[in-house]
Scaffold this active site. Sequence first.
Site, mmCIF file in Angstrom:
data_model
loop_
_atom_site.group_PDB
_atom_site.id
_atom_site.type_symbol
_atom_site.label_atom_id
_atom_site.label_comp_id
_atom_site.label_asym_id
_atom_site.label_seq_id
_atom_site.Cartn_x
_atom_site.Cartn_y
_atom_site.Cartn_z
ATOM 1 N N LYS A 76 26.462 7.792 14.006
ATOM 2 C CA LYS A 76 27.810 7.414 14.426
ATOM 3 C C LYS A 76 27.758 5.982 14.953
ATOM 4 O O LYS A 76 26.938 5.662 15.832
ATOM 5 C CB LYS A 76 28.239 8.363 15.554
ATOM 6 C CG LYS A 76 29.612 8.947 15.392
ATOM 7 C CD LYS A 76 29.874 9.947 16.504
ATOM 8 C CE LYS A 76 31.288 10.429 16.463
ATOM 9 N NZ LYS A 76 31.600 11.289 17.609
HETATM 10 O O1 G3P Z 1 33.556 12.928 19.458
HETATM 11 C C1 G3P Z 1 34.609 12.038 19.479
HETATM 12 C C2 G3P Z 1 35.916 12.597 19.970
HETATM 13 O O2 G3P Z 1 36.199 13.813 19.380
HETATM 14 C C3 G3P Z 1 36.102 12.534 21.454
HETATM 15 O O3 G3P Z 1 37.207 13.277 21.885
HETATM 16 O O4 G3P Z 1 38.486 14.364 23.681
HETATM 17 O O5 G3P Z 1 36.797 12.610 24.283
HETATM 18 O O6 G3P Z 1 38.943 11.986 23.163
HETATM 19 P P1 G3P Z 1 37.893 13.034 23.329
#
Ligand code: G3P
Length: 218
Positions: free
Chosen positions: A83
Amino acid sequence: MKFFVDTASRKEIKRLVEWGIIDGVTTNPSLLSREEGKPEEIIRDICEIVGGPVSVEVVATDYENMVKEGRRLASLHEHVVIKIPLTEDGIKAMKTLSDEGIRINATLIFNPIQALVAARAGATYVSPFVGRLDDIGHDGMQIVKQIVDIFTIHEIETKVLAASIRHPRHVLLAALAGADIVTIPPAVFDKMIRHPLTDVGLEKFLSDWKKASKSFDS
Ligand code: G3P
């Protein structure tokens, strides 16, 4: 549309893999930092548990070290996908690593042009962050829809991975927008399968069956 789990918790991944509907896992530095133990061991364990793509993010921010770290992380297990955030150094690192055959998940995508650039740099996946856009008053899912449209028009093979998913409605909208994959936190998976009418209906079926004192042949 495939389902990935958005967590670094081996316990939660094991639980959800047992459902038989999980194709991969996405982690990020925040998620990995919450888990006890060596990150490399956690990553290897997750790869073995899920048996499919596991996104692991580099924490270096300059080109040389992103590439070095990306190579090292990719060597941990054949299922590791690197990533990389959509920055200037990130784009160069995506190109170098993807040319070497390492799969890339371009992360922190907040508009369709960023996704287009990542695809040109050889990313296997692009991750638009839906919830974080919604949080600041934008329509996060509109970005997913636009990326899907652009990739369809231009026959781009990069997969659209809807991320930052906060509730089952996001999953519904990602499916309608044509996302290839949606990465879902464990708590949202639990909400996705619950419906009060399912519980009430099951209770009624079972009580009717019991009242009639019926049984199937065993
Ligand atoms: O893994 C990346 C993403 O899904 C993060 O989500 O909830 O931290 O905005 P969030």
